[in-house]
Design a protein around this motif. Structure first.
Motif, PDB file in Angstrom:
ATOM      1  N   TRP A   1      85.492  40.819 -11.720  1.00  0.00           N
ATOM      2  CA  TRP A   1      84.475  40.377 -10.768  1.00  0.00           C
ATOM      3  C   TRP A   1      85.148  39.741  -9.555  1.00  0.00           C
ATOM      4  CZ3 TRP A   1      86.130  37.627 -14.874  1.00  0.00           C
ATOM      5  CH2 TRP A   1      86.386  36.269 -14.704  1.00  0.00           C
TER       6      TRP A   1
ATOM      7  N   VAL B   1      77.831  35.346 -13.792  1.00  0.00           N
ATOM      8  CA  VAL B   1      78.059  36.632 -14.433  1.00  0.00           C
ATOM      9  C   VAL B   1      77.465  36.596 -15.845  1.00  0.00           C
ATOM     10  CG1 VAL B   1      79.804  38.241 -15.291  1.00  0.00           C
ATOM     11  CG2 VAL B   1      80.143  37.053 -13.107  1.00  0.00           C
TER      12      VAL B   1
ATOM     13  N   THR C   1      75.331  40.340 -12.297  1.00  0.00           N
ATOM     14  CA  THR C   1      75.349  39.040 -11.648  1.00  0.00           C
ATOM     15  C   THR C   1      73.915  38.553 -11.535  1.00  0.00           C
ATOM     16  OG1 THR C   1      77.322  39.616 -10.370  1.00  0.00           O
ATOM     17  CG2 THR C   1      76.014  37.755  -9.583  1.00  0.00           C
TER      18      THR C   1
END
Length: 802
Positions: A446, A687, A679
């Motif tokens: 991420w 997350v 998300t």
């Protein structure tokens, strides 16, 4: 001709007679099928009738016989076919039954009503064909009801099937003890209900015990006796250092495999594997009653608190596999490997092949059942038809359901009800996260919500507990891409440099990241990666919103770039499924429609699919036995959604989840489990990762079981796998709750290849075919053109061709 010598037809408890040649879907109807005779008995029938052809009964030559046991501690042998032979060939009255009410029985419920009138033979007997004997367990009381000095006893009888006489050494009173941390625990008949049917395998008779309305002190017990001598062959206590954990299974007997190992489910009770307490568990025992393995659902404690016994049903050993299936009051079915039951995983049942909510969910036309309990009682039934295998289950307040089984799993569509075990990480993200798997670990990448928007990576062995976080010294404008192939992790991202170059980096261990490549390609959005056929594929949306794809053998040297005429207003997605590369994007049309194309080589894309569904981000695609597409909707909440289908052109069964996202979601598989990452729309943008267990899509009956207990008790008849021969027979209440009441019953017959089609029921011509009072937990017995149905009306009903 078939012999039905044990409850649910065999020791695997599949509930199917596959030698039925007289009854089929063409001739079971109200015009040609109905009640042909009744036989009077002296009590309620909880035990499933047993059937033997060609018995040399009382020396009078071979007769087809149906055996019936009652709560009055009686056993009958009736002629199975001849309406003129009204009297039994023999009738044995064994010990006096225990008349109710009795203040010592079921006192935890106040006045005990789970069983009416009396307690005698509760379980289904079992027949030993070789020895010509039948084993029966009775319950009796010596002394006044409810008195302090009343003596309660269970007796094991071994009867001659031709005369009903007790054979040598019979009867014996049941006793047992089991070692615990304080020395030994003793079996006490007063507290123990012998409801589960008897099991005979390997020359040992196995007897399971639970309770009367959870009135203690009681424990779950399995007691063994030699079939030859009636000598004790051991015992097993489910909760020796705790309490409860009954083995009742709504009458279903213990199952056994070809090695003589036993399988059963337990009810609410103490659960502490370190102290040998196994309430709400699946247990595997050796023939000598030693513990071999066990499983308990992740929510064991919740099941116990809510009186949602796992052990309200039994298990079915699925033929020609090493799998079993079973479930209880929660209405979930658990598919489990018999060689690795899985023990306990507190964050989710990902250690077993599959679990799913089988009852209480929407039916095939998307209708929801009543908001009530949907317990499974008894056990599922199984038939392998010419067009494929099915598992059948009929929970209370629910439809009869037929679930397809492919020999390894129940094929699924993602279900909104199944977004369980969500993990919200402390990490925050820009854009959507990316998931991939190396086969052992689930990888997560991420773009951090830190001021520098650094790219991050970490892994998890279970999809819940992530560790080994690496913060790369790389910054990204959007969510990154992640894939695994050829023993290597690959991350792709769009840099924060003024030109927004696309970057790729790799790692063989997830800790040291090397071979960074800054490509000449630029994009305002994050790229996509996928690995397949020995190649790493990269896709991106360029500054003109055109879609691009190229490939590399090592992640460093790239070639075969193609620029498509299709355009997107966000970054694309990539997925490699079954030897083909799939490109996914949200279109540039006003609807922002979801688009899919496929390619065999990464350069020529065909079979474009434009869906009516829309998103501001690209979708994600994965193979779960069929295609599963996930996306973030354009509704005000930006809800997560899924579609599923055998082909990308046939995606349907839309499910909308309760969770919402601020970017594109990601899908990945670890083992047999599918994970979804996104998300969240919370202010910080955390997350999230969950595993989507998925929802098989069943065929369902037209009608619901009535409100209340217990749903339908099922049996299957068929001529092998022959099309048109399979019938699902279901005994259930006509109306009312049978939990603590005696209620009228109904017998129904359904086409086993399409349970939406009811063939016949006993209420269509009630004057001729009425059941009388429903026999709780008693499945019908189907043999040689007849259906034998116990009742609580002092009679056995026999149905057949008129």
């Amino acid at each position: 001709m078939v012999s039905i010598i044990t409850e649910r037809n065999d020791i695997g408890r599949v509930s199917a007679n596959l030698q039925e040649t007289q009854l089929d879907t063409s001739n079971v109807n109200v015009g040609s099928f109905g009640k042909v005779f009744e036989r009077a008995v002296d009590g309620h029938i909880y035990a499933q009738p047993l059937y033997l052809p060609g018995v040399n009964i009382l020396g009078g030559g071979p007769r087809d016989v149906v055996y019936v046991a009652t709560m009055h501690n009686s056993v009958y042998a009736f002629d199975a076919h001849d309406p003129a032979v009204r009297n039994p060939y023999w009738h044995r009255s064994l010990e006096p039954s225990c008349a109710l009410p009795d203040g010592n029985i079921g006192f935890a419920c106040g006045v005990y009503h789970d069983i009416a009138v009396e307690i005698g033979i509760v379980s289904t007997p079992v027949i030993d064909l070789t020895a010509g004997s039948m084993f029966v367990v009775t319950f009796t009381r010596i002394g006044s009801p409810g008195s302090l000095n009343a003596n309660y006893q269970h007796w094991l009888h071994k009867l001659d099937i031709t005369t009903g006489a007790d054979l040598a050494g019979s009867p014996v009173q049941i006793h047992a003890s089991f070692l615990n941390s304080n020395g030994a625990i003793q079996f006490d008949s007063k507290c123990q209900n012998q409801r589960s049917s008897l099991l005979l395998t390997g020359g040992i008779l196995y007897i399971g015990f639970a309770s009367y309305c959870d009135s203690g002190p009681y424990h779950g017990w399995i007691v063994g006796y030699s079939a030859a001598t009636l000598q004790s062959a051991g015992a097993f206590c489910v909760t020796p250092n705790g309490a409860e954990g009954g083995v009742w299974q709504a009458g279903t007997g213990l199952a056994a495999d070809e090695g003589g190992n036993l399988y059963f489910l337990t009810g609410n009770g103490s659960f502490d594997q370190n102290n040998s307490n196994f309430g709400d568990c699946l247990i595997k025992l050796s023939p000598q009653l030693g513990l071999l393995d066990w499983f308990s659902p992740f929510n064991n404690q919740a099941l116990s608190r809510q009186d949602a016994d796992l052990g309200s049903g039994g298990v079915v050993l699925l033929p020609n596999t090493n799998l079993l299936v079973g479930g209880g009051k929660e209405g979930r079915l658990y598919l489990i490997d018999r060689d690795n039951l899985g023990h306990f995983n507190p964050v989710g049942d990902t250690q077993i092949p599959q679990s799913f909510q089988a009852t209480g969910v929407r039916n095939m036309v998307d209708n929801a059942p009543p908001a009530a309990t949907h317990h499974i009682h008894g056990s599922p039934a199984y038939w392998d038809a010419a067009d494929g295998a099915r598992v059948y289950v009929w929970g209370e307040n629910d439809w009869l359901r037929a679930y397809r089984f492919d020999g390894a799993r129940f094929p699924i569509v993602p279900g909104a009800a199944e977004i369980n075990f969500k993990t919200t990480l402390p990490e925050t993200a820009v854009g959507g996260p990316a998931l991939a798997s190396d086969g052992v670990r689930l990888g997560l990448a991420w773009t951090g919500g830190d001021p520098g928007q650094h790219v991050n990576f970490e892994t998890s062995a279970d999809g819940s507990n992530f560790s080994g976080k690496i913060v790369l010294n790389e910054m990204s404008v959007d969510g990154p891409a992640l894939t695994f192939g050829n023993g290597t992790w690959f991350i792709g991202w769009t840099g924060t440099d003024p030109q927004r170059h696309v970057n790729v980096i790799s790692s063989v261990n997830g800790a040291q990241w090397i071979n960074k490549v800054i490509l000449n390609e630029t994009s305002p959005f994050g790229p996509a990666l996928a690995f397949g056929n020995g190649l790493l594929f990269l896709s991106w949306t360029d500054i003109h919103n055109s879609l691009n794809v190229m490939s590399s053998a090592d992640g460093v040297h790239w070639s075969s770039k193609v620029t498509l005429t299709d355009m997107s207003a966000s970054g694309p997605g990539l997925s490699f499924v079954n030897g083909r590369l799939y490109l996914l994007w949200q279109g540039g049309d006003p609807n922002r429609s979801l688009n899919i194309m496929e390619s065999a080589n990464g350069t020529t894309f065909i079979n474009k699919v434009v869906l009516s569904n829309s998103s501001n981000f690209h979708p994600s695609l994965i193979d779960i036995g069929q295609f599963c597409l996930a996306w973030t909707g354009r509704d005000a909440a930006q809800s997560l959604n899924t579609l599923a289908g055998v082909t990308t052109h046939g995606l349907s069964n839309k499910r909308t989840f309760g969770d919402t996202a601020r970017g594109a979601p990601s899908l990945a598989k670890l083992g047999s489990t599918t994970f979804l990452g996104w998300t969240g729309n919370d202010p910080a943008g955390h997350v999230n990762v969950t595993h989507i267990l998925g929802q098989p899509l069943p065929t369902t009956s037209p009608m619901l079981a009535p409100m209340g207990m217990p749903g339908g008790m099922l049996s299957i008849s068929a001529n092998g796998s022959e099309a048109g021969s399979g019938i699902v027979w279901a005994s259930l209440p006509l109306q009312g709750d049978a939990n603590q009441h005696v209620v009228p019953g109904i017998l129904r017959a359904f086409d086993a290849e399409n349970v939406a089609r009811e063939l016949w029921n006993s209420h269509q011509n009630a004057g001729r075919d009425e059941v009388g009072n429903f026999a709780k937990f008693c499945p019908p017995t189907v043999a040689d053109g007849k259906v034998y149905l116990g009742t609580f009306s002092g009679k056995l009903n026999v149905y057949g061709h008129l």
